[in-house]
Design a protein around this motif. Structure first.
Motif, PDB file in Angstrom:
ATOM      1  N   SER A   2      13.366  -1.233 -23.528  1.00 17.14           N
ATOM      2  CA  SER A   2      13.572  -0.070 -22.652  1.00 17.14           C
ATOM      3  C   SER A   2      14.355  -0.451 -21.394  1.00 17.14           C
ATOM      4  O   SER A   2      15.300   0.243 -20.998  1.00 17.14           O
ATOM      5  N   LEU A   3      13.978  -1.554 -20.771  1.00 17.68           N
ATOM      6  CA  LEU A   3      14.636  -1.986 -19.538  1.00 17.68           C
ATOM      7  C   LEU A   3      16.089  -2.386 -19.798  1.00 17.68           C
ATOM      8  O   LEU A   3      16.993  -2.027 -19.031  1.00 17.68           O
ATOM      9  N   LEU A   4      16.318  -3.122 -20.879  1.00 16.06           N
ATOM     10  CA  LEU A   4      17.679  -3.548 -21.202  1.00 16.06           C
ATOM     11  C   LEU A   4      18.549  -2.352 -21.583  1.00 16.06           C
ATOM     12  O   LEU A   4      19.721  -2.270 -21.183  1.00 16.06           O
ATOM     13  N   THR A   5      17.976  -1.421 -22.354  1.00 20.62           N
ATOM     14  CA  THR A   5      18.734  -0.232 -22.752  1.00 20.62           C
ATOM     15  C   THR A   5      19.056   0.634 -21.539  1.00 20.62           C
ATOM     16  O   THR A   5      20.178   1.146 -21.406  1.00 20.62           O
ATOM     17  N   TYR A   6      18.068   0.787 -20.636  1.00 17.84           N
ATOM     18  CA  TYR A   6      18.314   1.570 -19.421  1.00 17.84           C
ATOM     19  C   TYR A   6      19.459   0.950 -18.616  1.00 17.84           C
ATOM     20  O   TYR A   6      20.350   1.662 -18.138  1.00 17.84           O
ATOM     21  N   TYR A  60      17.714  -7.042 -11.025  1.00 18.68           N
ATOM     22  CA  TYR A  60      16.252  -6.977 -10.980  1.00 18.68           C
ATOM     23  C   TYR A  60      15.682  -6.359 -12.262  1.00 18.68           C
ATOM     24  O   TYR A  60      14.672  -6.831 -12.797  1.00 18.68           O
ATOM     25  N   ILE A  61      16.342  -5.320 -12.752  1.00 18.07           N
ATOM     26  CA  ILE A  61      15.850  -4.672 -13.981  1.00 18.07           C
ATOM     27  C   ILE A  61      15.995  -5.611 -15.172  1.00 18.07           C
ATOM     28  O   ILE A  61      15.075  -5.740 -15.991  1.00 18.07           O
ATOM     29  N   PHE A 106       8.117   1.812 -13.037  1.00 17.12           N
ATOM     30  CA  PHE A 106       9.566   1.634 -13.110  1.00 17.12           C
ATOM     31  C   PHE A 106      10.277   2.741 -12.326  1.00 17.12           C
ATOM     32  O   PHE A 106      11.227   2.475 -11.570  1.00 17.12           O
ATOM     33  N   SER A 107       9.796   3.973 -12.478  1.00 14.02           N
ATOM     34  CA  SER A 107      10.393   5.095 -11.754  1.00 14.02           C
ATOM     35  C   SER A 107      10.259   4.917 -10.245  1.00 14.02           C
ATOM     36  O   SER A 107      11.210   5.142  -9.484  1.00 14.02           O
ATOM     37  N   ILE A 108       9.067   4.490  -9.812  1.00 14.10           N
ATOM     38  CA  ILE A 108       8.827   4.252  -8.386  1.00 14.10           C
ATOM     39  C   ILE A 108       9.731   3.122  -7.877  1.00 14.10           C
ATOM     40  O   ILE A 108      10.312   3.214  -6.792  1.00 14.10           O
ATOM     41  N   SER A 109       9.845   2.068  -8.675  1.00 12.82           N
ATOM     42  CA  SER A 109      10.677   0.923  -8.278  1.00 12.82           C
ATOM     43  C   SER A 109      12.142   1.326  -8.163  1.00 12.82           C
ATOM     44  O   SER A 109      12.843   0.878  -7.251  1.00 12.82           O
ATOM     45  N   LEU A 110      12.614   2.165  -9.082  1.00 14.06           N
ATOM     46  CA  LEU A 110      13.997   2.642  -9.019  1.00 14.06           C
ATOM     47  C   LEU A 110      14.244   3.407  -7.719  1.00 14.06           C
ATOM     48  O   LEU A 110      15.284   3.240  -7.078  1.00 14.06           O
ATOM     49  N   ALA A 111      13.282   4.238  -7.345  1.00 11.44           N
ATOM     50  CA  ALA A 111      13.426   5.000  -6.104  1.00 11.44           C
ATOM     51  C   ALA A 111      13.489   4.071  -4.900  1.00 11.44           C
ATOM     52  O   ALA A 111      14.263   4.286  -3.966  1.00 11.44           O
ATOM     53  N   LYS A 112      12.681   3.012  -4.923  1.00 11.23           N
ATOM     54  CA  LYS A 112      12.658   2.068  -3.802  1.00 11.23           C
ATOM     55  C   LYS A 112      13.933   1.221  -3.747  1.00 11.23           C
ATOM     56  O   LYS A 112      14.308   0.709  -2.701  1.00 11.23           O
ATOM     57  N   MET A 113      14.599   1.051  -4.908  1.00  9.70           N
ATOM     58  CA  MET A 113      15.816   0.236  -4.960  1.00  9.70           C
ATOM     59  C   MET A 113      17.080   1.048  -4.718  1.00  9.70           C
ATOM     60  O   MET A 113      18.192   0.536  -4.853  1.00  9.70           O
ATOM     61  N   GLU A 114      16.910   2.316  -4.384  1.00 13.93           N
ATOM     62  CA  GLU A 114      18.056   3.219  -4.273  1.00 13.93           C
ATOM     63  C   GLU A 114      19.110   2.727  -3.279  1.00 13.93           C
ATOM     64  O   GLU A 114      20.313   2.934  -3.480  1.00 13.93           O
ATOM     65  N   ASN A 115      18.683   2.053  -2.229  1.00 12.13           N
ATOM     66  CA  ASN A 115      19.622   1.592  -1.199  1.00 12.13           C
ATOM     67  C   ASN A 115      20.309   0.267  -1.547  1.00 12.13           C
ATOM     68  O   ASN A 115      21.211  -0.168  -0.838  1.00 12.13           O
ATOM     69  N   LEU A 116      19.850  -0.374  -2.617  1.00  8.14           N
ATOM     70  CA  LEU A 116      20.469  -1.633  -3.038  1.00  8.14           C
ATOM     71  C   LEU A 116      21.763  -1.361  -3.789  1.00  8.14           C
ATOM     72  O   LEU A 116      21.967  -0.268  -4.331  1.00  8.14           O
ATOM     73  N   SER A 117      22.625  -2.339  -3.841  1.00  5.90           N
ATOM     74  CA  SER A 117      23.854  -2.204  -4.634  1.00  5.90           C
ATOM     75  C   SER A 117      23.480  -2.128  -6.110  1.00  5.90           C
ATOM     76  O   SER A 117      22.420  -2.606  -6.522  1.00  5.90           O
TER      77      SER A 117
END
Length: 201
Positions: free
Chosen positions: A127-131, A89-90, A71-82
């Motif tokens: 966890s995903l919904l709360t985040y 996606y989450i 999840f952490s890696i995916s967040l970093a990769k999605m940084e450029n998305l709106s």
């Protein structure tokens, strides 16, 4: 594993799916389905011995940890998305986790102590919904109401240890709650109030 493969995230996904596969094969099913794991081999077999080398049990808790890494890696990769796309996606992953958890619940019980698959996917969903909710509130600067639970985030270890003081006091004084207040809806309310007491202590 992360230190070995962080430059090749796809290998982390392969390992994550492998951990889920091990969990499916090694987690005991409900009693309706025999109460044993799908891969219930005699003691001393090679497969259990090999898995035992890694000290991962039925791999559910390890898969849970790996999910956090992914999840952490995916967040970093999605940084450029709106932000809206990130949230979509989450949330989609959260809903998928819920559906998988619901399906798994047909075959396994929900138990943190036993580290079962439904527990894994339900907690991933939560966890995903709360985040997502926290990220939305932070993005729109709607965080003022967080102050009343701030100690849980700023003094996390202390907050974690405090309940054990209450448990010890309960054991010494023999003061316990009636059963009616420890299960069902009253039990949930009791847990919520106890959490607030711990945070404010």
């Amino acid at each position: 594993v992360y230190l070995l493969f962080r430059e090749n995230a796809k290998y982390l996904w392969y390992i994550g799916f492998t951990l889920i596969l091990i969990a499916i094969l090694k987690t005991p099913l409900k009693s309706d389905f025999g109460g044993t794991s799908i891969l219930d081999l005699p003691k001393g077999n090679f497969i259990d011995g090999f898995i035992g080398l890694f000290h991962i049990g039925n791999a559910v808790l390890t898969a849970f940890t790996m999910a956090g890494v992914l999840f952490s890696i995916s967040l970093a990769k999605m940084e450029n998305l709106s932000k809206s796309k990130q949230w979509f996606y989450i949330l989609a992953c959260g809903v998928i986790s819920l559906v998988i958890g619901y399906i798994c619940h047909h075959y396994w019980i929900v138990s943190k102590i036993s580290a079962t698959l439904p527990w894994l996917f339900y907690v991933l969903c939560i966890s995903l919904l709360t985040y997502t909710l926290m990220d939305i509130l932070t993005y729109y600067n709607l965080t003022g109401w967080f102050k009343w639970i701030k100690p849980a985030g700023t003094s996390t270890l202390t907050t974690y240890c405090i309940p054990y003081l209450y448990y010890a006091a309960s054991s010494l004084t023999l003061i316990t709650l009636p059963y009616q207040l420890t299960s069902g809806l009253p039990g949930l309310l009791n847990c919520f109030l106890f959490a607030i007491l711990v945070i404010w202590t």
